[in-house]
Write a protein that holds these residues in place. Structure first.
Motif, mmCIF file in Angstrom:
data_model
loop_
_atom_site.group_PDB
_atom_site.id
_atom_site.type_symbol
_atom_site.label_atom_id
_atom_site.label_comp_id
_atom_site.label_asym_id
_atom_site.label_seq_id
_atom_site.Cartn_x
_atom_site.Cartn_y
_atom_site.Cartn_z
ATOM 1 N N SER A 176 0.814 -1.199 -0.015
ATOM 2 C CA SER A 176 -0.113 -0.083 -0.098
ATOM 3 C C SER A 176 0.867 1.239 0.117
ATOM 4 O O SER A 176 0.350 2.324 -0.333
ATOM 5 C CB SER A 176 -0.886 -0.001 1.198
ATOM 6 O OG SER A 176 -0.250 -0.081 2.246
ATOM 7 N N TYR B 231 4.115 1.858 -1.677
ATOM 8 C CA TYR B 231 4.721 2.081 -2.886
ATOM 9 C C TYR B 231 3.862 2.104 -4.233
ATOM 10 O O TYR B 231 3.051 0.994 -4.448
ATOM 11 C CB TYR B 231 5.837 0.738 -3.044
ATOM 12 C CG TYR B 231 6.986 1.091 -1.994
ATOM 13 C CD1 TYR B 231 7.960 1.714 -2.181
ATOM 14 C CD2 TYR B 231 6.850 0.318 -0.622
ATOM 15 C CE1 TYR B 231 9.016 1.920 -0.918
ATOM 16 C CE2 TYR B 231 7.600 0.491 0.225
ATOM 17 C CZ TYR B 231 8.791 1.043 0.039
ATOM 18 O OH TYR B 231 9.611 1.309 1.307
ATOM 19 N N ASP B 232 3.988 3.137 -4.742
ATOM 20 C CA ASP B 232 3.052 3.469 -6.053
ATOM 21 C C ASP B 232 3.292 2.096 -6.965
ATOM 22 O O ASP B 232 2.308 1.826 -7.536
ATOM 23 C CB ASP B 232 3.531 4.569 -6.668
ATOM 24 C CG ASP B 232 2.986 5.795 -5.882
ATOM 25 O OD1 ASP B 232 2.380 5.601 -4.917
ATOM 26 O OD2 ASP B 232 3.512 6.862 -6.514
ATOM 27 N N MET B 233 4.268 1.524 -7.424
ATOM 28 C CA MET B 233 4.532 0.771 -8.149
ATOM 29 C C MET B 233 3.543 -0.620 -8.195
ATOM 30 O O MET B 233 3.103 -1.366 -8.926
ATOM 31 C CB MET B 233 5.916 0.282 -8.407
ATOM 32 C CG MET B 233 6.597 1.431 -9.140
ATOM 33 S SD MET B 233 8.258 0.752 -9.267
ATOM 34 C CE MET B 233 8.312 -0.291 -10.979
ATOM 35 N N PHE B 234 3.222 -0.920 -6.908
ATOM 36 C CA PHE B 234 2.627 -2.030 -6.351
ATOM 37 C C PHE B 234 1.000 -1.914 -6.276
ATOM 38 O O PHE B 234 0.440 -2.874 -5.732
ATOM 39 C CB PHE B 234 3.369 -2.717 -5.158
ATOM 40 C CG PHE B 234 4.598 -3.187 -5.283
ATOM 41 C CD1 PHE B 234 5.065 -3.520 -6.379
ATOM 42 C CD2 PHE B 234 5.736 -2.977 -4.064
ATOM 43 C CE1 PHE B 234 6.268 -3.834 -6.769
ATOM 44 C CE2 PHE B 234 6.928 -3.225 -4.385
ATOM 45 C CZ PHE B 234 7.525 -3.737 -5.422
ATOM 46 N N ARG B 235 0.755 -0.681 -6.699
ATOM 47 C CA ARG B 235 -0.738 -0.559 -6.481
ATOM 48 C C ARG B 235 -1.629 -1.741 -6.853
ATOM 49 O O ARG B 235 -1.325 -2.359 -7.952
ATOM 50 C CB ARG B 235 -1.493 0.516 -7.155
ATOM 51 C CG ARG B 235 -2.812 1.201 -6.825
ATOM 52 C CD ARG B 235 -2.819 2.710 -7.239
ATOM 53 N NE ARG B 235 -1.691 3.697 -6.919
ATOM 54 C CZ ARG B 235 -1.393 4.445 -7.226
ATOM 55 N NH1 ARG B 235 -1.788 5.003 -8.475
ATOM 56 N NH2 ARG B 235 -0.484 5.339 -6.971
#
Ligand SMILES: Cc1cc2nc3c(=O)[nH]c(=O)nc-3n(C[C@H](O)[C@H](O)[C@H](O)COP(=O)(O)O)c2cc1C
Ligand code: SF4
Ligand code: FES
Lengths: 430, 160
Positions: free
Chosen positions: B66, B68-72
């Motif tokens: 939640s 880190y943006d890349m793991f949305r």
């Protein structure tokens, strides 16, 4: 090999050929070519001729300033770390997420061994046996290239146990981030590297005493570390590169409204005017309007003859230079930067979390022609209070550009209050 | 324990991280990248399986996903288009580029994919500001200046 080939064709140029010596073409220089062009000779020299202390003294004398934004003297940072007991860690900050910044990637993708050699020599000076490269998640190719280059370096005996037959051992691991600007802040980076969410730590204590896993840790930027082999190779002659105490080569990523955006290498006595000239001048023969530089601060035509160095008057920072022409609107640009800060605030400190949100809302009122004098006052209030209540550099610098613009481009605010945009960007399709 | 998502290759890679790094927690983000690369999305089941495999608390992995943006989670597409919207790309016209992407793919920016092929996302600076407006499709980086509907269509046709 094919998967390594997709590196971006970014324009890179240099008059002095130090950091960009092997990196002007769009390809990766691997270890054999690196060695035949003089690579790893600084490491051999360091291990055979100098003690770790000698290297620290060389770096202190070089006056090298950190290229990651804060401009902190590298030698002094190393000295602090050395005053704390081993084990010590070395971290290369390759998070490179500041808007307009794309200089570190050129080194990592095109001349990865320059960084690796810099890290090995630094680790020798610091007595570190383990190093990490924290590379932003959006650089998958860079991570792949670095992992392969590290492998190459190990095979040749430059990394690993008993480097070049000495009793110095050191190895490097590449660690990918995952899309969070705040992880460039060194304590947030350390949290992230430990496998956590990237929230900055309260300082002090600083990483040089309590860093990775609570151990003394030096965090240095890619470009800073890439300077180390050059310092060892040049010794005292390093002080002939540039002038006035700000020695060494510097990379300047230039973007926005110039004819040839790209990464330019120069000495730090170069002025903003000459740098823009180097990048081909303003696009479409338009007039220069403003530049975002330093810690995302904004400058006007009056600053064109300021040198790009770390003096109080200079631009300092990462060297980032985003150029605006007469076609661009200051308010509109400030909104983009304000959105960025709002999005990237980690939310730990209320003034930063709420303040970046409020700044954006107020700026949008200017763009909609709904702002009043009261809003200018409010921006000034936020500009004073966000930094005071923040614990990290993001909060300290979030209002920078707005505060500069309020003094340097006040008429733009006034015009927008009256529903007019001097550049014709806002109020168009209503 | 039966593993549904972590293939043998992925497990080998994860084992290597666990061995190389001083702590197991350090393998979490690196392993999530492997999952993201393969599935272009990270789902609750992936999180649970990774947490079991690494023997770290599931809350820890969730917290990372939640943050880190890349793991949305829940993008719902095989390919992930990232269009930069930060200042240099804004000055060079990323808004028009985003519109072209929307027209060509039939997707809406920053919204869960409808047809499962592309997810379009606006992102902050991706460190390619001299080829602004810059965009990435999966791991590939492109220069968006002077791009036309035809040339963009040709690029998109490579991602099936
Ligand atoms: C919000 C924020 C983001 C930062 N991002 C970076 C970055 O991407 N790369 C970097 O080298 N330094 C970044 N820094 C600076 C680092 O905290 C640190 O000062 C730097 O890595 C030290 O290296 P240097 O002394 O070699 O410059 C950032 C700082 C802040 C406050
Ligand atoms: S100043 Fe902002 S970004 Fe920095 S720790 Fe506080 S909330 Fe997070
Ligand atoms: S601002 Fe778009 S790549 Fe940097």
């Amino acid at each position: 090999m094919k998967s390594y080939l997709n590196i971006p064709d970014l324009n890179a140029n240099s008059d002095i050929n130090l950091l960009l010596r092997r990196a002007k073409e769009n390809r990766t220089v691997w270890i054999d070519e690196y060695i035949t062009t003089g690579g790893y000779s600084a490491l051999k020299k360091a291990l055979s001729k100098f003690t770790p202390e000698d290297i620290v003294v060389l770096v202190e004398e070089s006056n090298l300033r950190g290229r990651g934004g804060a401009g902190f003297p590298t030698g002094r940072k190393w000295r602090f770390a050395l005053s704390n007991p081993a084990p010590r860690y070395l971290i290369c900050n390759a998070d490179e997420s500041e808007p307009g910044t794309f200089k570190d990637r050129i080194i990592m993708e095109r001349d990865p061994h320059l960084l690796i050699e810099g890290m090995i020599v630094s680790a020798y000076a610091l007595g570190a046996s383990m190093g990490f490269i924290y590379i932003r998640g959006e650089y998958p190719t860079g991570a792949r290239i670095l992992r392969k280059a590290i492998e190459e370096s190990r095979e040749k005996g430059f990394l690993g146990k008993n480097i070049l037959g000495t009793d110095f051992s050191f190895d490097i691991l590449v660690y990918r981030g995952a899309g969070a600007y705040i992880c460039g802040e060194e304590t947030a980076l350390i949290e992230s590297l430990e496998g956590k969410r990237g929230h900055p730590r309260l300082k002090p204590p600083y990483p040089v005493s309590n860093g990775l896993f609570g151990k003394p840790t030096v965090v240095n930027n890619v470009e800073t570390l890439a300077n180390i082999p050059i310092i060892v190779a040049y010794e005292g002659y390093y002080m002939n590169i540039g002038s006035a105490g700000y020695y060494g080569p510097k990379l300047f990523p230039v973007s926005g409204k110039v004819n040839k955006p790209g990464v330019y290498e120069a000495t730090m006595d170069i002025t903003l005017r000459d740098l823009i000239e180097m990048a081909g001048g303003i696009r479409d023969r338009k007039r220069f309007k403003a530049v975002f530089a330093g810690a995302l601060a904004i400058y006007s035509e009056k600053d064109l003859d300021t040198p790009m160095n770390y003096s109080p008057r200079g631009f300092g920072g990462t060297g980032t230079t985003i150029v605006l022409s007469e076609d661009d609107c200051i308010i509109d640009s400030l909104i983009v930067i304000a959105e960025f800060f709002k999005h990237e605030s980690c939310g730990k400190c209320t003034p930063c979390r709420v303040g970046t949100y409020e700044q954006l809302n107020i700026l949008r009122k200017f763009q909609e022609g709904k702002a009043t004098e009261k809003d200018i006052e409010l921006l000034g209030y936020l500009g004073k209070n966000i930094p005071v209540g923040s614990i990290c550099g993001l909060g300290y610098s979030a209002p920078n550009a707005i505060m500069n613009a309020l003094s340097k481009f006040r008429d733009e605010f006034m015009e927008h209050m009256k529903g007019r945009c001097p550049a014709g960007v806002c109020f168009r399709s209503k | 324990m039966e593993l549904k998502f972590l293939s043998e290759d992925m497990r080998k890679e994860i084992d290597r991280y666990v061995e190389a790094f001083p702590t197991r927690e350090q393998a979490i983000i690196q392993s999530l990248h492997l999952i993201y690369d393969k599935y272009k999305d990270i789902q609750q089941d992936h999180i649970q399986e990774l947490s079991n495999y690494l023997k770290v608390p599931v809350g820890l992995v969730e917290g990372i996903v939640s943050f880190y943006d890349m793991f949305r989670i829940n993008r719902g597409a095989r390919h992930h288009i990232r269009v930069c919207k930060n200042l240099p790309c804004h000055l060079m016209g990323c808004k028009g580029l985003i519109r072209t992407f929307e027209d060509l793919t039939g997707e809406k920016v920053n919204q869960k994919s409808k047809n499962g092929r592309f997810y379009i996302e606006t992102v902050e600076c991706i460190g390619s500001c001299s080829i602004a407006p810059a965009f990435m499709i999966d791991d590939d980086l492109y220069n968006g200046l002077n791009i036309t509907e035809e040339s963009l269509n040709e690029i998109l046709s490579k991602y099936t």
